[in-house]
Design an enzyme around this catalytic site. Structure first.
Site, PDB file in Angstrom:
ATOM      1  CG  HIS A 158      -2.053  -0.759   1.125  1.00 47.66           C
ATOM      2  ND1 HIS A 158      -2.155  -2.381   1.346  1.00 47.66           N
ATOM      3  CD2 HIS A 158      -3.257  -0.621   1.069  1.00 47.66           C
ATOM      4  CE1 HIS A 158      -3.067  -2.794   1.374  1.00 47.66           C
ATOM      5  NE2 HIS A 158      -4.121  -1.897   1.185  1.00 47.66           N
ATOM      6  CG  ASN A 190       4.126  -4.561   2.445  1.00 45.61           C
ATOM      7  OD1 ASN A 190       3.610  -3.427   2.764  1.00 45.61           O
ATOM      8  ND2 ASN A 190       3.450  -5.683   2.343  1.00 45.61           N
TER       9      ASN A 190
END
Length: 313
Positions: A158, A190
């Site tokens: 994201h 991440n």
């Protein structure tokens, strides 16, 4: 002789007028002339979106059914209070705004406006209910797909974090459009250090009623064995989605008295030791601007900026 000249002018005029109307027809239908005789299905799947009145390249990211819905310009104005970094293929969602790079299949930048309410835990919002999905507002030639990431070894990372958008379920859902994703190393980045940075930005809302966050990819040069600098990056999937070498976040915190502070980070897209403090990745914001080709917060009143990366201006 004169009659021949007049005849030629009439022929040229008729050709020009005919070309004008033909071009207008295809423009209205939003069908590229070069593709009229090929790939009709791909063109038919593309749904063009309405533009914001002041930016010809800005359009709504959600599907619009007639009668056309209007973009929430007031919310866009809140998010982009201190200016647009760029105006290339800008898409506005309900709670964030991004600029999409059709060449790399990842965003140029993603902008968010965080408040204590927007990041507050909400039992009515569950990211487990959200699904990763292609963004149909992007022409099919330039979309990234879930199949591009499958088996690649990279996470769908994201840019606008799902945890930043907890007011409504649809706000969380919209962060799962693939236009908001970029290939990121999973374990060690991440799911770890990048997640730590996202949580740090959310914590800033405890002391600041308004936090503005711009996130995006970088493709930085590296010196090779021959002593020369090269920009090299991997691509994944059938759509050649680019894997950024680094990612940045530039954050502006607005205090109750109107004073402003800024933090800027660049993290390499690789496994990072969990003990490494986030301050190790702080950089002068202008270095990110030069690398990304963007100007962040250009409408910000510089005399109100008190600190950058914790140091007095």
């Amino acid at each position: 002789m004169a009659s021949n000249v007049v005849s030629r002018l009439l022929v040229l005029s008729s050709v020009g007028i005919g070309g004008y109307y033909l071009g207008s027809y295809f423009e209205r239908r939003k069908v590229p002339v070069d593709y009229v005789s090929s790939d009709r299905k791909a063109i038919g799947d593309f749904c063009s979106k309405p533009a914001l009145p002041i930016f010809g390249t800005v359009s709504a990211a959600s599907l619009i059914s007639p009668p056309a819905a209007t973009v929430n310009v007031s919310r866009v104005g809140q998010i982009m209070k201190y200016g647009f970094p760029g105006l290339d293929n800008v898409r506005s969602f309900d709670d964030y705004v991004l600029s999409y790079d059709r060449r790399t299949r990842v965003a140029h930048w993603v902008f968010e406006h965080l408040t204590p309410d927007s990041v507050k835990p909400n039992d009515a919002v569950d990211r487990a209910k959200s699904d990763f999905k292609a963004d149909d507002s992007i022409h099919p030639f330039f979309r990234s797909l879930n199949t591009d990431y499958k088996g690649s070894g990279f996470d769908r990372g994201h840019m606008a974090a799902a945890g930043n958008h907890r007011v409504e379920q649809k706000h969380c859902d919209q962060t799962f459009y693939l236009t908001n994703m970029a290939p990121q190393v999973g374990a060690g980045f991440n799911r770890d250090k990048w997640n730590h940075l996202e949580r740090h930005v959310r914590k800033l809302t405890k002391e600041h009623p308004n936090v503005y966050c711009c996130t995006g990819p970088l493709f930085l040069p590296r010196k090779e064995a021959d002593g020369k600098l090269y920009v090299r990056y991997q691509v994944i999937g059938a759509n050649n989605v680019a894997v950024p070498t680094h990612f940045y976040k530039v954050v502006v915190m607005e205090a109750k008295d109107g004073r402003l502070a800024m933090e800027a980070y660049v993290l390499p897209n690789q496994k990072i030791d969990d003990s490494t403090p986030l301050t190790m990745f702080q950089v002068p914001p202008e270095t990110i601007e030069r690398a990304a080709g963007l100007l962040f917060f250009d409408k910000l009143a510089k005399d109100k900026l008190t600190t950058i990366n914790g140091k007095k201006v």
